[in-house]
Each structure stands twice: as structure tokens, then as C-alpha cells.
Scaffold this active site. Structure first.
Site, short mmCIF file in Angstrom:
data_model
loop_
_atom_site.label_atom_id
_atom_site.label_comp_id
_atom_site.label_asym_id
_atom_site.label_seq_id
_atom_site.Cartn_x
_atom_site.Cartn_y
_atom_site.Cartn_z
N VAL A 86 -43.09 11.30 48.25
CA VAL A 86 -41.67 11.70 48.12
C VAL A 86 -41.09 12.84 47.18
O VAL A 86 -41.73 12.58 45.85
CB VAL A 86 -40.66 10.58 48.00
CG1 VAL A 86 -39.03 10.75 48.11
CG2 VAL A 86 -40.88 9.34 49.35
N ALA B 41 -40.86 12.94 41.66
CA ALA B 41 -41.62 12.50 42.66
C ALA B 41 -42.04 11.26 42.76
O ALA B 41 -41.87 10.68 41.71
CB ALA B 41 -42.51 13.70 43.13
N LYS B 42 -42.55 10.56 43.76
CA LYS B 42 -43.31 9.39 43.58
C LYS B 42 -44.13 9.33 44.79
O LYS B 42 -43.62 9.83 45.98
CB LYS B 42 -42.50 8.34 43.49
CG LYS B 42 -43.20 7.17 42.67
CD LYS B 42 -42.99 7.29 41.13
CE LYS B 42 -43.43 6.02 40.35
NZ LYS B 42 -42.82 6.17 38.94
N GLY B 43 -45.21 8.49 44.78
CA GLY B 43 -46.03 8.16 46.06
C GLY B 43 -46.98 7.14 45.82
O GLY B 43 -47.08 6.46 44.85
#
Ligand code: NAD
Length: 512
Positions: free
Chosen positions: A133, A178-180
Site C-alpha cells: 500500500v 507505505a507498507k506491505g
């Protein structure tokens, strides 16, 4: 022609809408520009994709109900080197296990000498759901960790990506959020399978990221080794691969990682706690603390606080909870958890120099500071009602629920919110990224000196916003950020983030 009736449904309540409550509160308070608010309300991009990996053959413990049928099965002897123990109690069964082996098997069940009965589960391909994301990039490239965990979801990654947007703004580093990660329990995979999964994840991720576009880092379930694999997969075959080293941070120091990065999040939290005491004309020396989570953040924060003469009384992690009213020797506990090959789950459970208590009892321990450094949502309203601490210093992301927040405020328990409390990690990630760009390597003293100055000055700005006390000193300037009334620390941190992000939209405008 039939007319369509549009009913306005109430918005769905999710972890994301819950986490965004503080955003909306701060946005209202500062009268955030409507369009900026819309830009920040939802992520720029939500990527969901799948990665497949071939899993090896396993020996899984036989269910107790099936065991009587195999009472007479004789022992099989296999080469121990060919069995890789996994944290879920099974073994990866490698071909070399069969060299000079003496195997007696019935219906795919065998008895391992000294270990018990196991069923052979043939190797097979498996599919995993993966995410990235990208929340916002107004201030710079997207930045945020990679999490490998069984309980992740799109909503959770949206929460964590938005948190990164606020955190990079608060830390004043030129990144967005962001992160994922992957929906997987890494404890159920062998090291080779984890490597294959990581390489495949990066193969799919590569078109979406880059050192000037989106820069991943470690989070729960990933570490410097995984970052090394991601780096290799991203740069493999690239003519200028060394100029791409900044595509991930949190790397080993021997391949472009920064000194001080491993400890940075715990170190930053300790600097905030030191500043909290300094503001009261004191130091952490002689205080007591309790930690939840003894991974990267929890163990390093504990070690640094112990170095400041604060005493650790209790620790809870995924495996258990320990308590010693006269204090726990932190380096000794670290060695019990991390240097002991038989402690496969790297847990504090069973530590012999403390009592084993229940997780529930952790919240009743009488101490000065609670450091939540595990997962989100742990300090709920009922938990906050029980706490006997003066300060909650958040190392984890989102450990306190909105209800927990309200109870802490009502009970006068002070808070160092996560977005400044654990910003040390992303701050040193930024130093790593600059060092990679410049092909430099800074000393740990230099890194920590910069980190201390950065964290403490941003912490002071947030404190001034909370108290509505605009000031300009040699180390910080909060005049631009105070809003003419007092607010709680979490809202104050969000005010700082939003004002810094809004400036980009106001001064640079919107691209069309
Ligand atoms: P880690 O995987 O190294 O450690 C996690 C710890 O939490 C382990 O001790 C584990 O046993 C414990 N834990 C897991 N589930 C638990 C449960 N249900 N109850 C109690 N304990 C449990 O992870 P980490 O890197 O230390 O991250 C911890 C938190 O800090 C996460 O919320 C992460 O997002 C946040 N964080 C980490 C960094 C970083 O640099 N590592 C930076 C910012 C924020």
C-alpha cells in the site's frame, strides 16, 4: 427508464476508519485544506498480488488420535542433517536425510527415533497473498516496512502505510508513507522456502518500487537478511546495481546498512523517554518499566533503558510472561532469548531468574513506564483501566485503541505516541539511504548524535503543540505549529504531521 435510488449507507467501521479518527480530529482542529484532506484520506495506491512458492516435503507431527494405530511401528533412522526443524513442530525433510537411512513407513507415517510419530506431507506449490500500500508521496518517495505475518489484511496495511506518512513528516525526513508484506506465518517455512518467497515477492514488487520511488524496510517477521535478499533480487542484472543500494533500508552494515539501524527504533524511544523525564527535571535513573514484545524494538529499548539505570520488572511476548519485582538483568535475558539454540521461538518464557505469570497479570504490574512493543490494539479500554504506570511509551505501531486512549487520558496516564515514539527506525533508515546515495559509511556515534538531536527536537515541538506553548529555542521552533489551544499528545503529533504535509500542497500545488 427507471430511476436509481441512491441510499447513503453509513461508512463501514474498520481498523482503518478507527485509526483515521485522530487524523480527522487534527484535520478539523487546524482547518486542514479540504482537498489536502481528501488526498490523505485514502492511499494513493493499493496493490494486492499473489506469490507462489514450492514447499518441500515435510514431516508433520501425527495427530494424537491417530497415534494408537502405529504403536508397533519401529524407529526409522535418518541423517539428522537432512531434517530442518520448524517452529510449528514439523521438520522439512531433505533428500540427504535418506543417505544410509533405515526407514520403516506405513501409510506415509514413520517414527523418528527419540522424537515420535510423523506423517510425510509431500512437497507442493503454495500460493500466498501479498500487498504493498502506497499511501502518500507529497513529501518524498514512499517509505515503509515489509511485514510477514498470518494476520495481515488490506485494511491493516492501509493503517500502517498512513502511519508512515505521518511518521516521516513528524521525523522530518523527505519521505512519504507505505507498507506491505505477505500473509504468511514465517515460522512454518524453512529458510530456503522463506528465501524463495522473498525473491518471488520482490520479482512481483519490482515494477512498483525503487530507491527514488518506494523504499521498503524490515517490520514484524522480516529482518536484515530478508532485506539483503530483496536488494539482490531488485538489483540482479542491473548495470548500475550499486547505485540502487538505497532501494531497501535496514540492510546488514556490511552491504550498505547504517550503523545504529538495528537499535534505532528502541534508541529513539529511549531518547523520547529521556526527554519526558528531562522535562520534569529528572532522568530515567531509578525508574522501573514493563515491556510487551521482546523482539527488535522491545529488547533494544529495554537494553538502552537499563543502560540509563531504569529497572525492567516484567516482559510479555508471544510465548509467555515473566516478572521479577527486584528487576530483570536485561543483557542476561537477551542472551537467554537470542543466544540459546534450544530457544527456537526466541521467547522470554521459561526464563529461570523470574516468575512465570499470565499475560493478564502484566497489566497490573506497578511500574513507572509501560513500553508496548509487540502488535497493535493491545491497550484496550479495560486494559487501560488496570494499568499502574505513569507513562505509556509506544514502541509498537498502534498499540492503544481509541477507547484505550480515552481511558489513559481520563486516568492522567501520560503518553508518548507511536508516531514519534518509534520514529527512530525511519530516521536512521533515512540516514542509511543518504549514506547509500553518497557511498558513505557513518560511525555509530555520528548516527546516534544526529538521531538524538532529530528525535528530541521533534518531540519538543509536539510537546509545545500539546501545551500550546509556542517557542523558539536553539534546538527547536514550535511557533509555526501551535494551534491556540491545548491538545493531547497524539493529536499534537498529528497536527505537526498534517501541517508539514499541507505545506507541500500549499507551496507546490496539485499536479493535474
Ligand atoms: P519483532 O518481530 O522483532 O518482535 C515482535 C515481538 O512481539 C516478539 O517478541 C513477539 O514474541 C511479540 N509478540 C507477537 N505477538 C504477540 C502477542 N500476541 N502478544 C505478546 N507479544 C507478542 O518485531 P519488531 O520489529 O520489534 O516490531 C514490534 C512493533 O514495533 C511492531 O508493531 C512494529 O510495527 C513496530 N515498529 C518496528 C520498527 C522496527 O524498526 N523494527 C519500527 C517502527 C515500528
Amino acid at each position: 427508464m427507471t430511476a436509481r435510488v441512491v441510499t447513503s449507507e453509513p461508512p463501514r467501521h474498520t481498523v482503518y476508519t478507527e485509526a483515521m479518527e485522530v487524523f480527522h480530529r487534527a484535520a478539523e482542529l487546524i482547518g486542514l485544506d479540504r482537498r489536502v484532506r481528501m488526498e490523505l484520506e485514502e492511499p494513493d495506491y493499493e496493490h494486492i498480488f499473489y506469490v507462489t512458492v514450492k514447499l518441500h516435503t515435510r514431516l508433520a507431527p501425527l495427530a494424537a488420535s491417530d497415534q494408537p494405530r502405529y504403536k508397533d511401528l519401529t524407529d526409522s533412522e535418518v541423517l539428522p542433517d537432512g531434517l530442518e526443524p520448524l517452529l510449528d513442530g514439523s521438520f522439512v525433510f531433505k533428500r540427504r536425510a535418506l543417505i544410509n537411512a533405515n526407514v520403516s513407513m506405513r501409510d506415509g507415517v514413520m517414527r523418528l527415533k527419540g522424537k515420535g510419530l510423523y506423517r510425510v506431507v509431500p512437497g507442493r506449490p503454495e500460493r500466498f497473498k501479498a500487498y504493498r500500500v502506497q499511501h502518500n508521496q507529497a513529501r518524498g518517495p514512499y517509505k515503509g516496512g515489509i511485514r510477514y505475518h498470518q494476520d495481515v489484511s488490506l485494511d491493516l496495511f492501509k493503517v500502517l502505510a498512513a502511519e508512515m506518512t505521518w511518521k516521516t513528516a513528524i521525523a522530518d525526513v523527505p519521505f512519504g508513507g507505505a507498507k506491505g508484506g505477505i500473509k504468511v506465518d514465517p515460522k512454518t517455512l524453512s529458510s530456503e522456502e522463506l528465501e524463495a518467497l522473498t525473491l518471488r515477492y520482490m520479482y512481483r514488487l519490482k515494477p512498483l518500487i525503487g530507491p527514488n520511488l518506494d523504499i521498503p524496510a524490515p517490520d514484524v517477521g522480516t529482518d536484515g537478511t530478508i532485506m539483503g535478499l530483496l536488494l539482490r533480487q531488485f538489483t540482479d542484472g542491473e548495470r548500475e546495481r550499486h547505485s540502487l543500494r538505497g532501494v531497501v533500508t535496514g540492510k546488514d552494515t556490511r552491504i550498505g546498512g547504517s550503523e545504529g539501524r538495528v537499535k534505532a527504533t528502541g534508541q529513539g524511544l529511549a531518547y523520547c523517554i529521556q526527554e519526558w523525564y528531562a522535562d520534569r527535571g529528572a532522568t530515567p535513573a531509578g525508574s522501573t518499566f514493563v515491556v510487551q514484545g521482546f523482539g527488535n524494538v522491545g529488547s533494544n529499548a529495554a537494553e538502552i533503558l537499563a543502560g540509563m539505570a531504569s529497572r525492567l520488572l516484567a516482559v510479555n511476548d508471544a510465548g509467555g510472561t515473566i516478572f521479577n519485582p527486584s528487576g530483570i538483568d536485561v543483557p542476561d535475558l537477551i542472551s537467554y532469548v537470542y543466544d540459546n539454540p534450544s530457544n527456537l521461538r526466541r521467547t522470554v518464557a521459561g526464563y529461570p531468574k523470574a516468575q512465570q505469570i499470565s499475560k493478564n497479570d502484566l497489566w497490573d504490574v506497578d511500574a513507572d513506564i509501560l513500553v508496548p512493543a509487540a502488535l497493535g490494539g493491545e491497550i484496550t479500554g479495560p486494559v487501560a483501566e488496570r494499568l499502574k504506570v505513569k507513562l505509556v511509551a509506544e514502541g509498537a505501531n498502534g498499540p492503544t485503541t481509541p477507547e484505550g486512549d480515552r481511558v489513559l487520558a481520563k486516568r492522567g496516564i501520560e503518553l508518548i505516541p507511536d508516531i514519534i515514539g518509534n520514529a527512530g527506525g525511519v530516521t536512521v533508515s533515512y540516514y542509511e539511504w543518504i549514506q547509500n546515495k553518497r557511498m558513505e559509511h557513518w560511525s555509530e556515534i555520528e548516527v546516534n548524535g544526529r538521531l538524538e538531536q532529530a528525535i528530541k527536537s521533534n518531540y519538543r515541538i509536539i510537546r509545545d503543540i500539546a501545551r500550546n506553548s509556542p517557542r523558539r529555542t536553539a534546538t527547536h521552533n514550535s511557533q509555526r505549529y501551535c494551534i491556540g489551544r491545548e491538545v493531547d499528545m497524539r493529536t499534537a503529533a498529528m497536527v505537526l504531521a498534517l501541517k508539514r504535509i499541507e505545506a507541500h500542497y500549499q507551496l507546490e500545488g496539485f499536479s493535474q
